[in-house]
Design an enzyme around this catalytic site. Sequence first.
Site, PDB file in Angstrom:
ATOM      1  N   ILE A 101     103.725 -54.985  15.083  1.00  0.00           N
ATOM      2  CA  ILE A 101     102.580 -54.159  15.009  1.00  0.00           C
ATOM      3  C   ILE A 101     102.834 -52.745  15.238  1.00  0.00           C
ATOM      4  O   ILE A 101     102.002 -51.820  15.316  1.00  0.00           O
ATOM      5  CB  ILE A 101     101.247 -54.491  16.040  1.00  0.00           C
ATOM      6  CG1 ILE A 101     100.065 -53.772  15.762  1.00  0.00           C
ATOM      7  CG2 ILE A 101     101.710 -54.549  17.523  1.00  0.00           C
ATOM      8  CD1 ILE A 101      98.787 -54.644  16.451  1.00  0.00           C
ATOM      9  N   GLY A 102     103.945 -52.626  15.768  1.00  0.00           N
ATOM     10  CA  GLY A 102     104.624 -51.300  16.198  1.00  0.00           C
ATOM     11  C   GLY A 102     105.377 -51.312  17.507  1.00  0.00           C
ATOM     12  O   GLY A 102     105.734 -50.279  18.045  1.00  0.00           O
TER      13      GLY A 102
ATOM     14  N   GLU B  22      97.611 -53.442  26.166  1.00  0.00           N
ATOM     15  CA  GLU B  22      96.277 -53.246  26.417  1.00  0.00           C
ATOM     16  C   GLU B  22      96.152 -52.585  27.505  1.00  0.00           C
ATOM     17  O   GLU B  22      95.145 -51.640  27.968  1.00  0.00           O
ATOM     18  CB  GLU B  22      95.483 -54.609  26.194  1.00  0.00           C
ATOM     19  CG  GLU B  22      95.317 -54.858  24.773  1.00  0.00           C
ATOM     20  CD  GLU B  22      94.737 -56.106  24.517  1.00  0.00           C
ATOM     21  OE1 GLU B  22      95.686 -57.221  24.726  1.00  0.00           O
ATOM     22  OE2 GLU B  22      93.893 -56.426  23.715  1.00  0.00           O
TER      23      GLU B  22
END
Lengths: 223, 784
Positions: free
Chosen positions: B499-500, B736
Amino acid sequence: MSDHSKQPGGVTRRGLFRTLGAATLVAGCVKQDPGSENPERSEAPELDDALGLTPAPLEFVLDGQPVQAEVEARTTLLELLRLDLDRTGTKVVCDRGACGACMVLVDGVPRNSCMMLAHDVGGSEVTTVAGLAEGEQLSALQLAFIEHDALQCGFCTSGMLISSTALLREGGPLTRGQVEDAIAGNLCRCGTYPHVVDAVLAVANGEGGRRQTELLQVKKGGA
Amino acid sequence: MAKTKLSLGYGPKLETVPVELPPGEPRPWDANDQLEVVGEPVPRIDGQLKVSGAARYTHDVALEDMLHAAVLRSPYPCATIKRVEVKAALDQPGVEAAIAVAAVGDKLIFAGQDVAAVAAARPEQARAALASIVVEYAPAPFVVGTRAAMRDGAPLVHETAVEERRTGADEPGAEKATGELSGNIRPGRSQKRGDAKRALNKAALTFEATYETQCHTHSSLETHGVMVRWDSEDAATVWASTQSIFSVRDEFAAIFGLPPAKVRVITHFLGGGFGSKFGANASGTAIAKIAGELARATNKPVKLMLTRHEEHLCTGNRPDSIQTVKLGATATPGAQAKITAIHVQAHGSAGVGTGAGVGRNASAVYTKVPDVLVESADVFTHAGPAVAFRAPGHPQGAFAMESALDELARQLELDPIDLRLAHDGHPVRRWQLELGRERFNWDARRQAAADMRARGTRVRRGVGCAVSIWGDFSGTEARVSVEIDRKGGVVVKNGVQDIGGGIGTIMAQVAAEVLARPVDQIRVEIGDSELGPGVGSGGSKTTASITPAVRNAAEAAKAELAQIAAEALEASSPSKLRWTNEGVSLGRRSLTWAELCERIEGEAIVAVGTRARTYGHYPKSFPGFPTPEIAGAQFAEVEIDTWTGEVRCTELLAVHDCGRVMNEMTVRSQINGGIALGVGYALMEERVMDPSLGVVLNPNLDQYKPCGAKDLPEISIVLTEVLSGNNNTGAYGIGEPATIPTAAAIANAVGDALGVHVRSLPITPAKILDALERGRQTSTEGDT
C-alpha cells in the site's frame, strides 16, 4: 500551432467541452456531446491549417526522441502521453491542475500536462519522468529520492521529481523553503514531503546525511 | 507448546518473561539478538521502478483491445427511477456496450449512485456517450446535514434495517451495531465500565462540552479502479487498485458465482488506499460488477477507473461526528484532582452507510477512571457511504476526549500531561508522555504561551499533546514461500500488496537476516493472488502478519541448506555451522553460498512459512485481545495570528511504539504520513455538502484541500521500541497509530495559545476568531 488551440477570451477547447459535457449530463437529455461527434460523419471546416474535430498532425520531442502523431484538438497532453504514447509514469490524479501528479517539463518549464492540449507542445521539447535518467543511469535526484525514501505509494513521485528537477536546474544551493515552494503544487497523500525536501537538498547542497529518527531501544541488562 | 524465556521490555525496563511457543516456531528475536539487517534504514527495493516511472499501477495497465468504461451517476440525492434507456449510447463513436445498473423502480439515495455504464474504445468516448443515456428520475425529499437528519420528520434515508458493511479495515473488536433504527438514527456500539451516569450525578465537579468533526475523504492519489479480463466462461483476471487482493478475489467470485480459485487478482503497485480499498467494488459504486459485465458483453478486457470527482462522491469517507463529553471529577484542588467518570455520547453521519464509532481513547486509555460509558449512534443522511479510514473512529474520538481533558485541566489549573499521567495505566504511554515533556521543552513553552496570552500579543503560540491507543491485530492467514535455487538465487513470494509502507523491502530484510545474505541478493515477488495467501493492508497489520511468516519460511529453507552443508563439511550437527555473507563454514572448512547452493537436489529448495497466533503481549494487552496494546503520544506547537485567525502547526514531536522496528527509514515515512493526514484533518480538510441541492460542493483537490508541503510542521520522531514477545520478529503496526493523536494535539495547542478551546474541526481562521470572541465575552462577563 499552439495559438490555434485557444478559444477567444482564454477559454480552452477542453474547458468548453467539459462544461458542455457536464451540462448535458446533469440535464440527462439526449443531446449529442459536441466532443463525441464521429470525425467521419462530421463536416470538417474548410479552413487551411485550422484545428477542428479531425485529428491533425503534431510533432514534438518527447524524452529526447522526435514524435509524430495525429491528434484530435480536444486531446490533452496528459491523455496523449498516457493513452497513445504509453508514458504511464506520468500520472492522472485530479485532471484539473490541482495536484501536480501529471507534471512534465515543457522546454524546461514544469507544467501540469492535464491543463495543456497536446497541440500546445507542437515543436517543443517535453520531458517526462521516464526521460530524467541518462539511459539506464538514474539522475542524482532520482537516486537521492530512493536514498531518502522520498516516496511511499509512489503515485506523486513523478510530479515531485519534475518540479524538483526544474528547481535544481536553476543551480546554486537551496534552502528548505525554496524546495517547499517548488513542490507546493504537488500533493502527496502519504505525507512524504519531508523526505522529498531532504532528497532535493542533498543534491543541491551536497548534504549526504539522512534524517535520523531517535530510536530508544531496549537497554540490555536494564538501567 | 514449547516453553521458553525471552528478554522483553522497553527503554530502561527489561525483564525475563516466560512465553509458550507453538511447535516448530523459532525462538523469537528478543533483546539478546543483535540483528544485522532488520531495523536498518534499507532503501526500498522497488524505488528504482517508482522513480523512473516504470512501475505499472492498475491505472497504467494496458491490454490489447481493452475498452474503457464510464458510469452515469445519479444527480439527485434521493430519487426513484422511472425510465432508463441505454440504447442510444450504443450509436455513439467507439461505444461497444451499454448497460443499465439501476432498474426502473429503484430508489437512489445519494447523488453519485450508479445508474448506467458504457464501454468504449477510449475513455473520452465512454464519458461522452453517457450523455445519450435517457434517464427519468422522480426526485424525492432528502436530507444531507447530520443535525437536520436527526430532527423529527426528516426525510428517511432507510426505511428498513440497514445492512452492516464490514471490511478488513474496520477496527477489530468494534461491536456490531444492533440498535433499532429510529428515524435516521440507529444506536449501537457502546463501551462500558462501571456506572458512569451514576458517578456523574455524584461528582463534586462536572465538565460538559460538545465537539464536532467533519467528513473527511480518503483522497488516495490513485482513484479506485479495476480492469477485468475474462479468460474463459468461468475464469477471470482482475487488475485492481486494492489494499486487499484476496478480498477482491472473493467478492468478484461471489458477484459472478465463480469459485474463488478461478479469479486471479493482480496489484503490482498501488497508489494509496487508507482503508477505502477493500473488496472488488467500492463502498458506493459497483465498479467490479460493472467492469465484469461490460467485459462479458463485449468479450474484451474492460478498464474502469474512477475520476477524481467520482472518488469524492462514492468511494468512502471518514464519518463526521457530534460528540458530547461529560467528565466528573473530585473537588480536590491541584494535582490531587481525580476524574471519576467519563460519558461520551457520539452521533456520526456515515451518509447512507454506517460507522459512527469514536475509538477507544475514552474507554481504554484512561483505565484509572472507574466509571466510563461511550455511546455512539449512526445517523443516516443522503450522502455517499463512509468506510474505514486510517484508524476508523479514533481520530474523531481522540479529538473529543483529549480536548475535554485539556479543557478540564485548564479549569482545574493543572498541567494537561499531569492529568493524563494520573489516569493512564499503560507504562509505555506514561514513559512517552514524560519523554515528550522533556524533549518538547513543554514547561518552558507553556510558560511562554501563558505570557503571550497575558500580554495579549497579536501572534500567539501554544503547545498541546494527545495520545493514541491501537492494537496488534495481525492475522495468521498468510503463506509465504522462500525459494533457493541451485544458482544461489533467493526468491520470497507472497500475494500481499504494498500500500506504500514498503512491505516487500521488509520481507527482503527478514529473509536476508535469516539467510545471512545481502538484501540486494533477495528477490521479492508480491502483488498477485497466485503468489500465495496474503493479508489485507488494514488494521496496521501487514508487517506483523507477513514478517513472521517470512522468517519461518526462510528458517525452514535454511534448515534444508544446513543439512546439505553439515554433510559436506562433516559437521556433527547443523547447529555448529557458522553463516556469513560469503557462505557457511565449520572451523577452517567452508563453502561459498554458490558452492553450497549447487548441492541442492533438483531445481530449488521451496519452503512455505506461516505466522503463528500472537503469543505474547508484554507489557500490556489491548483490551479484549491477547495481543499487545500499541501506545503513542504527539506534541504539537501552533502559531496563530489573532487578527486574521490564521493558524499554522509549526512543530510536532511524535513519540511512538511500533514493537521491534523493521526499517527505521520506512517507519519514519509512515509516521510522517500519519502526521500529514492529521494536519489536514485538524486545519484544512472538509467535505462540504449543499443542503439545498444535496450534492458535494468540493469534489476535487482544488477545493478539497489536503495537507501540502508548506502546511507541514517541522517533525521530530522518537521511537520507543517495545519487545513484546508477540511473534518471532517482534513487529507490529504504525500506520494507524501515527495519525490518531495529531488533530487532537493541534487542537489542544490552539487551546493553549488562545486560552479558549475550538471545539470543531477543521480549525479554520473563522473558528479561531469566533473562539477569541467567545473568550473576550467570557472575560468581560467575568469583569462585571
